[in-house]
Design a protein around this motif. Structure first.
Motif, PDB file in Angstrom:
ATOM      1  N   ARG A  71       0.819  -1.210   0.000  1.00 51.50           N
ATOM      2  CA  ARG A  71       0.000   0.000   0.000  1.00 51.50           C
ATOM      3  C   ARG A  71       0.855   1.264   0.000  1.00 51.50           C
ATOM      4  NH1 ARG A  71      -4.854  -1.017   4.259  1.00 51.50           N
ATOM      5  NH2 ARG A  71      -5.485   1.029   3.441  1.00 51.50           N
ATOM      6  N   LEU A  72       1.970   1.234   0.722  1.00 49.16           N
ATOM      7  CA  LEU A  72       2.885   2.375   0.683  1.00 49.16           C
ATOM      8  C   LEU A  72       3.443   2.555  -0.720  1.00 49.16           C
ATOM      9  CD1 LEU A  72       4.586   4.595   2.019  1.00 49.16           C
ATOM     10  CD2 LEU A  72       6.220   2.826   2.697  1.00 49.16           C
ATOM     11  N   ARG A  73       3.699   1.458  -1.378  1.00 48.61           N
ATOM     12  CA  ARG A  73       4.289   1.513  -2.722  1.00 48.61           C
ATOM     13  C   ARG A  73       3.295   2.019  -3.759  1.00 48.61           C
ATOM     14  NH1 ARG A  73       6.276   2.358  -6.805  1.00 48.61           N
ATOM     15  NH2 ARG A  73       7.796   1.166  -8.032  1.00 48.61           N
ATOM     16  N   TYR A  74       2.015   1.635  -3.634  1.00 47.00           N
ATOM     17  CA  TYR A  74       1.089   1.874  -4.741  1.00 47.00           C
ATOM     18  C   TYR A  74      -0.181   2.667  -4.396  1.00 47.00           C
ATOM     19  CZ  TYR A  74       3.917  -1.650  -7.126  1.00 47.00           C
ATOM     20  OH  TYR A  74       4.958  -2.348  -7.681  1.00 47.00           O
ATOM     21  N   GLU A  75      -0.576   2.750  -3.149  1.00 48.11           N
ATOM     22  CA  GLU A  75      -1.854   3.391  -2.832  1.00 48.11           C
ATOM     23  C   GLU A  75      -1.707   4.904  -2.736  1.00 48.11           C
ATOM     24  OE1 GLU A  75      -5.070   3.395   0.820  1.00 48.11           O
ATOM     25  OE2 GLU A  75      -4.206   1.463   0.201  1.00 48.11           O
ATOM     26  N   PRO A  76      -2.500   5.673  -3.475  1.00 46.61           N
ATOM     27  CA  PRO A  76      -2.404   7.139  -3.438  1.00 46.61           C
ATOM     28  C   PRO A  76      -2.626   7.682  -2.024  1.00 46.61           C
ATOM     29  CG  PRO A  76      -3.757   6.426  -5.288  1.00 46.61           C
ATOM     30  CD  PRO A  76      -3.522   5.206  -4.445  1.00 46.61           C
ATOM     31  N   GLY A  77      -1.838   8.655  -1.660  1.00 50.46           N
ATOM     32  CA  GLY A  77      -2.003   9.317  -0.375  1.00 50.46           C
ATOM     33  C   GLY A  77      -1.260   8.678   0.784  1.00 50.46           C
ATOM     34  N   VAL A  78      -0.852   7.417   0.640  1.00 53.05           N
ATOM     35  CA  VAL A  78      -0.126   6.745   1.724  1.00 53.05           C
ATOM     36  C   VAL A  78       1.333   7.183   1.687  1.00 53.05           C
ATOM     37  CG1 VAL A  78       0.648   4.542   2.669  1.00 53.05           C
ATOM     38  CG2 VAL A  78      -1.684   4.762   1.768  1.00 53.05           C
ATOM     39  N   LYS A  79       1.744   7.874   2.716  1.00 51.94           N
ATOM     40  CA  LYS A  79       3.113   8.400   2.784  1.00 51.94           C
ATOM     41  C   LYS A  79       3.943   7.724   3.875  1.00 51.94           C
ATOM     42  CE  LYS A  79       2.720  11.718  -0.349  1.00 51.94           C
ATOM     43  NZ  LYS A  79       1.378  11.414  -0.897  1.00 51.94           N
ATOM     44  N   PHE A  80       3.274   7.012   4.800  1.00 53.38           N
ATOM     45  CA  PHE A  80       3.985   6.357   5.895  1.00 53.38           C
ATOM     46  C   PHE A  80       3.434   4.946   6.093  1.00 53.38           C
ATOM     47  CE2 PHE A  80       3.507  10.887   6.910  1.00 53.38           C
ATOM     48  CZ  PHE A  80       4.833  11.288   7.045  1.00 53.38           C
ATOM     49  N   ALA A  81       4.284   4.066   6.621  1.00 53.13           N
ATOM     50  CA  ALA A  81       3.857   2.707   6.947  1.00 53.13           C
ATOM     51  C   ALA A  81       4.664   2.211   8.132  1.00 53.13           C
ATOM     52  CB  ALA A  81       4.045   1.777   5.752  1.00 53.13           C
ATOM     53  N   LEU A  82       4.060   1.340   8.915  1.00 55.03           N
ATOM     54  CA  LEU A  82       4.766   0.641   9.979  1.00 55.03           C
ATOM     55  C   LEU A  82       5.030  -0.774   9.487  1.00 55.03           C
ATOM     56  CD1 LEU A  82       2.682   2.004  12.967  1.00 55.03           C
ATOM     57  CD2 LEU A  82       5.030   2.593  12.394  1.00 55.03           C
TER      58      LEU A  82
END
Length: 353
Positions: A71-82
Motif C-alpha cells: 500500500r505504501l508503494r502503490y496506494e495514493p495518499g499513503v506516505k507512511f507505513a509501519l
C-alpha cells in the motif's frame, strides 16, 4: 484608485487562502488491525507529530506489514507505513534472489526511524502438553492473516527452527479473534501466533478466567533450535504486569523490530512536508514518551546503522540528525539528562520511571 486597492486586497486574500490550502497536506499512514499496537502508534503520530508539521494524517488499519509494503508503494495518499524488520528483510532477500516483483516493491522504500521491539506470542490451550515455542512442530498453527507480518513471522520462525515450511495441512490464516475461538472451542487449532507490542490490547482485554483456558509458550534460548532464530529475532520478556489476568510471572519470549517507513519521494513539496514531519517527531518526542502508547518509552531517538540493502530517507535523516544534535547540545548546556529508552534489565528491576 479605490478599485485598485480593493482588487489588491482581494488578490491578497485569495493568495492567502491558496497558501493555507497548500499548507494542509492530507497524508495517510498504514498500520495494522484495530486491536494491535501499530494503530495506536499511528494515532499518536497523527495527534502529536503531524499537526505541527501542517499534516492532516489519516490512520488506516490494514492486514499488517506485508499489506503495508504494497500500500505504501502503490496506494495514493499513503506516505507512511509501519513495517516489521523480518518482513522488510524478506522482501530484500527475495529481490536479491531475482524476484522482480519483490524488487519493485521494496527498493524504492526508505526507513525514517527504527521504533521498538514487538513481542511474538504463541498461545495454546491451558491443558496443552506444549510449554515451549520449539514444541510447536507438527501442531495445527494459525499463522496470522494472509498479507500480515504475523503470518510471515510465523512461517519464518518455523522454518528457522525446523528447517522446513509449516505444512499446508497444518496451517490456517484466520484473524486472531477467530483463531482463539477455535483454539478453545472446536479445538481444530493447536497454536495461535500473535505479533503485537506489549501491552497488546487483545491480551490485556482478556478476563481473569482466561488463565483457565489458554497459556503462552516460553522461548528457551538454550535450545538447539534457538541459535538460528536469534540471528533474525530478539529475546524479550513478556511482563506479567501487562497481563495480570493471564500471567503470574514474567515469561521469556521473542520479539521483532518495528520500523517507521516511507517512500523515496522526490517531489519537492512532498519532501518538504516529510522534513517538517521528521523535525516535529524529534521536537515532540518528549510528548510521545509522556502521553503516547507505553511502547514509545522503548524507542530511542537515534539513527543506527541499517542492514545491507536498507536505506534511510535522506530528507528526514538530515532533519532528525540536525534536531538530535541540537537536543543533545541543549541538554549539555542545561545539564538535563539525555532521553534514554529503558533497557530490559532496568524494566525488570523497576528502575524505569
Amino acid at each position: 484608485m479605490r478599485k485598485i486597492v480593493l482588487y489588491s486586497l482581494l488578490l491578497a486574500a485569495m493568495m492567502g487562502h491558496a497558501i493555507a490550502v497548500l499548507a494542509a497536506a492530507e497524508y495517510k499512514i498504514v498500520t495494522a488491525s484495530e486491536r494491535g499496537t501499530y494503530i495506536k502508534i499511528g494515532r499518536d503520530l497523527a495527534q502529536f507529530v503531524a499537526p505541527p508539521a501542517d499534516i492532516a494524517l489519516e490512520v488506516l488499519s490494514s492486514a499488517g506489514s506485508v499489506d503495508n509494503v504494497r500500500r505504501l508503494r502503490y496506494e495514493p495518499g499513503v506516505k507512511f507505513a509501519l513495517v516489521q524488520s523480518d518482513v522488510y528483510q524478506s522482501f530484500l532477500d527475495m529481490a536479491s534472489g531475482g524476484n522482480s516483483e519483490a524488487g519493485a516493491l521494496i527498493r524504492p522504500l526508505r526507513v525514517i526511524m527504527p521504533l521498538y521491539n514487538e513481542e511474538i506470542y504463541f498461545i495454546v490451550r491451558a491443558d496443552s502438553e506444549r510449554n515451549y515455542v520449539h514444541e510447536i512442530r507438527n501442531a495445527k498453527i494459525n499463522a496470522g492473516e494472509l498479507g500480515s507480518g504475523t503470518a510471515l513471522t510465523s512461517a519464518t520462525l518455523y522454518r528457522l527452527m525446523f528447517g522446513e515450511a509449516i505444512p499446508d495441512t497444518s496451517a490456517s490464516y484466520l484473524s486472531n479473534e477467530e483463531a482463539l475461538v477455535k483454539l478453545v472451542t472446536d479445538k481444530t487449532i493447536d497454536v495461535v501466533a500473535v505479533v503485537a507490542g506489549q501491552p497488546a490490547k487483545l491480551l490485556v482485554d482478556m478476563k481473569p478466567e482466561a488463565r483457565q483456558r489458554i497459556k503462552l509458550l516460553k522461548f528457551d534460548a538454550n535450545h538447539p533450535s534457538s541459535k538460528s532464530v536469534l540471528r533474525t529475532y530478539f529475546q524479550a520478556s513478556v511482563r506479567a504486569s501487562n497481563y495480570p489476568n493471564l500471567l503470574t510471572a514474567d515469561l521469556p519470549g521473542l520479539a521483532v523490530k518495528a520500523f517507521l517507513v516511507t517512500y523515496d519521494f522526490q517531489v519537492k513539496n512532498t519532501e518538504a512536508y516529510l522534513r517538517r514531519f521528521a523535525r516535529s517527531l524529534c521536537q515532540n518526542f518528549p510528548t510521545l514518551l509522556d502521553k503516547g502508547h507505553p511502547k514509545w518509552r522503548e524507542v530511542e531517538l537515534a539513527l543506527p546503522d541499517l542492514g545491507r540493502g536498507w536505506n534511510y530517507y535522506a530528507a528526514t535523516t538530515a532533519e532528525l540528525r540536525s534536531c538530535i544534535a541540537g537536543e543533545a547540545k541543549g541538554r549539555l548546556q542545561t545539564g538535563s539528562p539525555p532521553v534514554k529508552a529503558c533497557s530490559q534489565q532496568e524494566r525488570l528491576l523497576g528502575l524505569c520511571k
